[in-house]
Design a protein around this motif. Structure first.
Motif, PDB file in Angstrom:
ATOM      1  N   ARG A  74     -10.332-101.655 -36.940  1.00  0.00           N
ATOM      2  CA  ARG A  74      -9.797-103.017 -36.801  1.00  0.00           C
ATOM      3  C   ARG A  74      -9.031-103.224 -35.488  1.00  0.00           C
ATOM      4  NH1 ARG A  74      -7.007-105.306 -42.053  1.00  0.00           N
ATOM      5  NH2 ARG A  74      -7.399-107.235 -40.896  1.00  0.00           N
ATOM      6  N   MET A  75      -9.098-102.251 -34.582  1.00  0.00           N
ATOM      7  CA  MET A  75      -8.302-102.347 -33.341  1.00  0.00           C
ATOM      8  C   MET A  75      -8.554-103.660 -32.592  1.00  0.00           C
ATOM      9  SD  MET A  75      -6.094-100.772 -31.301  1.00  0.00           S
ATOM     10  CE  MET A  75      -6.176 -98.987 -31.054  1.00  0.00           C
ATOM     11  N   ALA A  76      -9.805-103.970 -32.322  1.00  0.00           N
ATOM     12  CA  ALA A  76     -10.094-105.169 -31.502  1.00  0.00           C
ATOM     13  C   ALA A  76      -9.611-106.431 -32.206  1.00  0.00           C
ATOM     14  CB  ALA A  76     -11.592-105.265 -31.225  1.00  0.00           C
ATOM     15  N   CYS A 123     -15.839 -97.166 -33.300  1.00  0.00           N
ATOM     16  CA  CYS A 123     -15.965 -98.374 -34.103  1.00  0.00           C
ATOM     17  C   CYS A 123     -17.075 -99.229 -33.497  1.00  0.00           C
ATOM     18  CB  CYS A 123     -14.647 -99.144 -34.124  1.00  0.00           C
ATOM     19  SG  CYS A 123     -13.923 -99.455 -32.507  1.00  0.00           S
ATOM     20  N   VAL A 124     -17.528-100.159 -34.279  1.00  0.00           N
ATOM     21  CA  VAL A 124     -18.443-101.155 -33.725  1.00  0.00           C
ATOM     22  C   VAL A 124     -17.623-102.438 -33.672  1.00  0.00           C
ATOM     23  CG1 VAL A 124     -20.590-102.432 -34.044  1.00  0.00           C
ATOM     24  CG2 VAL A 124     -20.462-100.009 -34.678  1.00  0.00           C
ATOM     25  N   ALA A 125     -17.272-102.828 -32.452  1.00  0.00           N
ATOM     26  CA  ALA A 125     -16.284-103.899 -32.329  1.00  0.00           C
ATOM     27  C   ALA A 125     -16.807-105.056 -31.507  1.00  0.00           C
ATOM     28  CB  ALA A 125     -15.013-103.349 -31.680  1.00  0.00           C
ATOM     29  N   THR A 126     -16.254-106.198 -31.824  1.00  0.00           N
ATOM     30  CA  THR A 126     -16.547-107.414 -31.070  1.00  0.00           C
ATOM     31  C   THR A 126     -15.267-107.810 -30.341  1.00  0.00           C
ATOM     32  OG1 THR A 126     -18.035-108.074 -32.823  1.00  0.00           O
ATOM     33  CG2 THR A 126     -17.309-109.794 -31.300  1.00  0.00           C
ATOM     34  N   ILE A 127     -15.358-107.975 -29.059  1.00  0.00           N
ATOM     35  CA  ILE A 127     -14.179-108.427 -28.302  1.00  0.00           C
ATOM     36  C   ILE A 127     -14.239-109.956 -28.260  1.00  0.00           C
ATOM     37  CG2 ILE A 127     -12.905-108.267 -26.114  1.00  0.00           C
ATOM     38  CD1 ILE A 127     -13.269-105.555 -27.634  1.00  0.00           C
ATOM     39  N   SER A 128     -13.423-110.572 -29.082  1.00  0.00           N
ATOM     40  CA  SER A 128     -13.481-112.033 -29.180  1.00  0.00           C
ATOM     41  C   SER A 128     -12.778-112.667 -27.998  1.00  0.00           C
ATOM     42  CB  SER A 128     -12.800-112.497 -30.466  1.00  0.00           C
ATOM     43  OG  SER A 128     -13.456-111.908 -31.565  1.00  0.00           O
ATOM     44  N   PRO A 129     -13.263-113.808 -27.579  1.00  0.00           N
ATOM     45  CA  PRO A 129     -12.535-114.522 -26.520  1.00  0.00           C
ATOM     46  C   PRO A 129     -11.198-115.015 -27.076  1.00  0.00           C
ATOM     47  CG  PRO A 129     -14.367-115.848 -27.339  1.00  0.00           C
ATOM     48  CD  PRO A 129     -14.466-114.529 -28.029  1.00  0.00           C
ATOM     49  N   PRO A 130     -10.209-115.178 -26.197  1.00  0.00           N
ATOM     50  CA  PRO A 130      -8.899-115.660 -26.664  1.00  0.00           C
ATOM     51  C   PRO A 130      -9.032-116.988 -27.419  1.00  0.00           C
ATOM     52  CG  PRO A 130      -8.796-114.991 -24.357  1.00  0.00           C
ATOM     53  CD  PRO A 130     -10.231-114.926 -24.754  1.00  0.00           C
ATOM     54  N   LEU A 131      -8.209-117.121 -28.437  1.00  0.00           N
ATOM     55  CA  LEU A 131      -8.198-118.343 -29.250  1.00  0.00           C
ATOM     56  C   LEU A 131      -6.985-119.163 -28.816  1.00  0.00           C
ATOM     57  CD1 LEU A 131      -9.854-119.285 -31.767  1.00  0.00           C
ATOM     58  CD2 LEU A 131      -8.120-118.158 -33.173  1.00  0.00           C
ATOM     59  N   ARG A 132      -7.210-120.251 -28.128  1.00  0.00           N
ATOM     60  CA  ARG A 132      -6.082-121.073 -27.681  1.00  0.00           C
ATOM     61  C   ARG A 132      -6.168-122.432 -28.357  1.00  0.00           C
ATOM     62  NH1 ARG A 132      -4.871-116.897 -26.972  1.00  0.00           N
ATOM     63  NH2 ARG A 132      -4.721-115.678 -25.064  1.00  0.00           N
ATOM     64  N   ILE A 133      -5.164-122.720 -29.154  1.00  0.00           N
ATOM     65  CA  ILE A 133      -5.194-123.934 -29.965  1.00  0.00           C
ATOM     66  C   ILE A 133      -4.304-124.994 -29.313  1.00  0.00           C
ATOM     67  CG2 ILE A 133      -4.791-124.870 -32.285  1.00  0.00           C
ATOM     68  CD1 ILE A 133      -6.842-122.570 -32.217  1.00  0.00           C
ATOM     69  N   ALA A 170     -21.324-107.367 -30.808  1.00  0.00           N
ATOM     70  CA  ALA A 170     -20.665-106.171 -31.334  1.00  0.00           C
ATOM     71  C   ALA A 170     -21.214-104.958 -30.574  1.00  0.00           C
ATOM     72  CB  ALA A 170     -20.950-106.032 -32.819  1.00  0.00           C
ATOM     73  N   GLN A 171     -20.306-104.039 -30.226  1.00  0.00           N
ATOM     74  CA  GLN A 171     -20.728-102.857 -29.465  1.00  0.00           C
ATOM     75  C   GLN A 171     -20.053-101.618 -30.027  1.00  0.00           C
ATOM     76  OE1 GLN A 171     -19.613-104.603 -25.523  1.00  0.00           O
ATOM     77  NE2 GLN A 171     -21.153-103.126 -24.812  1.00  0.00           N
ATOM     78  N   ARG A 172     -20.685-100.503 -29.833  1.00  0.00           N
ATOM     79  CA  ARG A 172     -20.071 -99.231 -30.230  1.00  0.00           C
ATOM     80  C   ARG A 172     -19.053 -98.838 -29.158  1.00  0.00           C
ATOM     81  NH1 ARG A 172     -22.585 -93.736 -29.619  1.00  0.00           N
ATOM     82  NH2 ARG A 172     -21.453 -92.364 -31.031  1.00  0.00           N
ATOM     83  N   MET A 173     -17.859 -98.519 -29.577  1.00  0.00           N
ATOM     84  CA  MET A 173     -16.817 -98.122 -28.615  1.00  0.00           C
ATOM     85  C   MET A 173     -15.726 -97.351 -29.345  1.00  0.00           C
ATOM     86  SD  MET A 173     -14.979-101.827 -27.868  1.00  0.00           S
ATOM     87  CE  MET A 173     -16.438-102.868 -27.826  1.00  0.00           C
ATOM     88  N   THR A 174     -14.814 -96.784 -28.582  1.00  0.00           N
ATOM     89  CA  THR A 174     -13.676 -96.125 -29.235  1.00  0.00           C
ATOM     90  C   THR A 174     -12.576 -97.166 -29.434  1.00  0.00           C
ATOM     91  OG1 THR A 174     -12.500 -95.580 -27.202  1.00  0.00           O
ATOM     92  CG2 THR A 174     -14.183 -93.996 -27.952  1.00  0.00           C
TER      93      THR A 174
END
Ligand SMILES: Cc1ncc(C[n+]2csc(CCOP(=O)(O)OP(=O)(O)O)c2C)c(N)n1
Ligand SMILES: [Mg+2]
Length: 587
Positions: free
Chosen positions: A142-144, A174-184, A7-11
């Motif tokens: 909730r952007m990310a 925000c403090v956001a986590t950029i999740s890796p793509p979820l490919r099912i 998680a990182q601080r970002m806009t």
């Protein structure tokens, strides 16, 4: 996957752009707007090229073409309100093309919403029936998360996802986590159904495969070929998916449906078992053609689709398999391995029949130089222009082997179906079930940007070109090397055909007065060539394709007669009936 992202601080703007980068986005189509300028500002730093277009409809079509050519997301963005409503037609088209388009829709600010301010409209209801997923960023924090979900869902659900963002939510922190793509992964489907399908195929005496768009989306060409070869089954391609099976293969029989292959139709009519691989068997794709009622109503149908809701929806089926076309084909090959097949006994006879039907159709097509109905004979008589069918044959002959061809909606584009053959997937981008005029040219632009190494060609009627020609601006400005083949017959031909067949030739609003399209192209800063004779068609196409390497777009204005092939919707029209005396002559 390595570790958990931090998680990182970002806009929120940074969260959006980082999510795009995490999903491999390198191009975004749109028209600049204040609503998302804070994010746009950092696109270059994230390695994202923004491609400014002439009309937002073009941006969304380009995102569709980009996705169809590459198998990756196509992304577009626009100004809240009018920029977003301009997306509607193209998103509906992408929906029916099953394209993983993520369209980003900045909305009026959350603090003034509902007050009737500038460029305000509710942007979620407008798209609710033409998207697979709608994400709404209800808090900048909730952007990310929501942006990431849109990218995941576009792939998972095989269609457009909307990312709706109140414009004030680009700002703040925000403090956001950029999740890796979820490919099912989808897998081959239910084992019991696979067993049943293998049983039917093993007992079949005349199995036929219909290869659909699902084969392309699953990258399953090799498996489809291997399965066809195991069964020695003729393969028909589903309507407007001519690139779902290699045309040079001996088992390829051509497309089913409107202006398709008689060989394919005659062969499938004999089937006792049909394997519909990666196709929803859409209602328009199996209508009778050339007076042939070819759908084998007595046959057992095994349908494979990645969307369970498509199974058995349009046609009754014996076995439905909810699976990935590639994985299912591989599982069926596995189940047929070493097994005795009933179709082995008559293999030689079927091989002969396939070859004979294909040869007969090819000969008929070659001899079918022009349309032969009374109207067509009248208008073509004495005309200095080319017969559309002969022109299409010349284009076919000159088409480079690795070309991508986008086709529009119109009479000549429809007739072109018989003359479009491909050896590799992701090569044909027709305006699918949504059927909007104006589709092909911007889609070809998007495809070219995704695959600059491949020639991109659009087939467009002169009427439809009028809807889409503004993107010549984009081609000139952004150096997009595409070739636009404009069929200049001076009419909205497909609709005129209905006037001929049903309205006693009371022509209304179907004749077009055109400027010279080649000159129009030149005025936009593109190349323009008018082609008058068949001998010039091949050289003109080859020169235009060569110019693509320099980022030059060429319009080839093809001068054709006004003759008209079979209509689209004979099934949906009927002779006019009038009861009021003042309309008595209008029957
Ligand atoms: C956006 C849109 N408007 C109208 C139609 C109805 N329509 C279907 S085919 C057609 C005529 C196409 O004419 P043209 O592009 O010149 O091709 P041609 O039929 O002459 O080959 C029209 C108007 C449509 N499909 N899409
Ligand atoms: Mg026309």
């Amino acid at each position: 996957m390595t570790g958990h992202p931090q998680a990182q601080r970002m806009t929120p703007s940074e969260a959006l752009v980082e999510t795009m980068a995490a999903n491999g986005v390198t191009e975004v189509f749109g028209i600049v707007g204040s609503a998302y300028m804070d994010a746009l500002d950092i696109f270059p730093a994230a390695g994202i090229r923004f491609i400014p277009v002439a009309h937002e409809q073009g941006a969304a079509h380009m995102a569709d073409g980009y996705a169809r050519a590459s198998g990756r997301h196509g992304v577009c963005i626009a100004q809240n309100g009018p920029g977003i409503t301009n997306f509607v037609t193209a998103i509906a088209a992408a929906y029916w093309a099953h394209s993983p388009v993520v369209f980003i829709t900045p909305e009026t600010g959350s603090l003034t919403m509902g007050l009737g301010g500038f460029q305000e409209t509710e942007q979620l209801p407008i798209f609710s029936k033409i998207t697979k997923y709608q994400g709404h960023v209800n808090s900048p924090r909730r952007m990310a998360e929501i942006a990431g979900r849109c990218f995941d869902r576009a792939v998972l659900e095989m269609g457009p996802a909307q990312l709706n963002i109140p414009r004030d939510h680009f700002y703040g922190e925000c403090v956001a986590t950029i999740s890796p793509p979820l490919r099912i992964g989808r897998g081959p489907g239910d084992a019991t159904a696979l067993d049943a399908a293998a049983g039917l195929l093993a007992e079949a005496k005349f199995p036929v495969i219909v290869a659909g768009g699902g084969v392309i989306m699953a990258e399953g060409t090799a498996e489809a070929v291997a399965l066809a070869e195991r069964l020695h089954a003729p393969v028909c391609t589903s309507y407007l998916h001519n690139d779902s099976f290699p045309a040079s293969h001996e088992l390829w029989c051509g497309p089913l449906g409107y202006q398709g292959s008689k060989a394919a139709m005659k062969l499938i009519a004999r089937a006792d078992v049909v394997l519909a691989l990666g196709t929803r068997l859409g209602p328009f794709g199996t209508l009778p053609q050339y007076s042939l009622e070819y759908w084998p109503t007595g046959a057992k149908i095994v349908q494979v689709d990645a969307d369970a809701k498509a199974l058995g929806l349009v046609k009754p089926i014996s076995v439905g398999i909810h699976g990935d076309a590639r994985a299912t084909a591989a599982a069926l090959i596995e189940r047929l391995r070493g097994r005795e097949l009933a179709c082995q006994a008559n293999r030689a006879e079927r091989r002969q029949r396939i070859a004979a039907e294909k040869t007969a159709w090819e000969q008929e097509l070659t001899g079918w130089t022009h349309e032969r109905d009374a109207f067509s004979l009248e208008v073509a008589q004495g005309s200095p222009h080319m017969h559309p069918r002969q022109l299409l044959r010349e284009l076919e002959k000159a088409m480079p082997a690795d070309a991508m061809v986008a086709t529009d909606i119109g009479n000549i584009c429809s007739v072109s179906n018989s003359y479009l053959r491909f050896d590799r997937p992701r090569s044909m981008f027709a305006a699918m079930s949504f059927g909007n005029c104006g589709y092909a040219f911007p889609v070809a632009c998007g495809a070219k940007i995704a695959r600059p190494d491949r020639p991109a060609v659009a087939y467009v009627g002169d009427g439809a070109f009028g809807i889409s020609l503004n993107e010549l601006l984009t081609c000139a400005r952004e150096k997009i090397g595409v070739t636009v083949v404009v069929f200049n017959n001076g009419q909205w031909g497909a609709e005129k055909k209905n006037h001929v067949d049903f309205y006693s030739r009371r022509f209304q609003a179907v004749n077009l007065v055109n400027p010279g399209w080649a000159r129009v192209a030149q005025a936009f800063g593109c190349e323009g060539v008018t082609v008058e004779t068949l001998a010039d068609v091949g050289p003109a196409l080859r020169a235009a394709v060569a110019a693509q390497a320099d980022g030059r777009c060429t319009v080839l204005e093809m001068m054709v007669t006004q003759e008209l092939g079979d209509p689209f919707r004979r099934d949906a029209l009927s002779k006019p009936v009038r009861f009021l005396p003042k309309y008595a002559n209008y029957t």
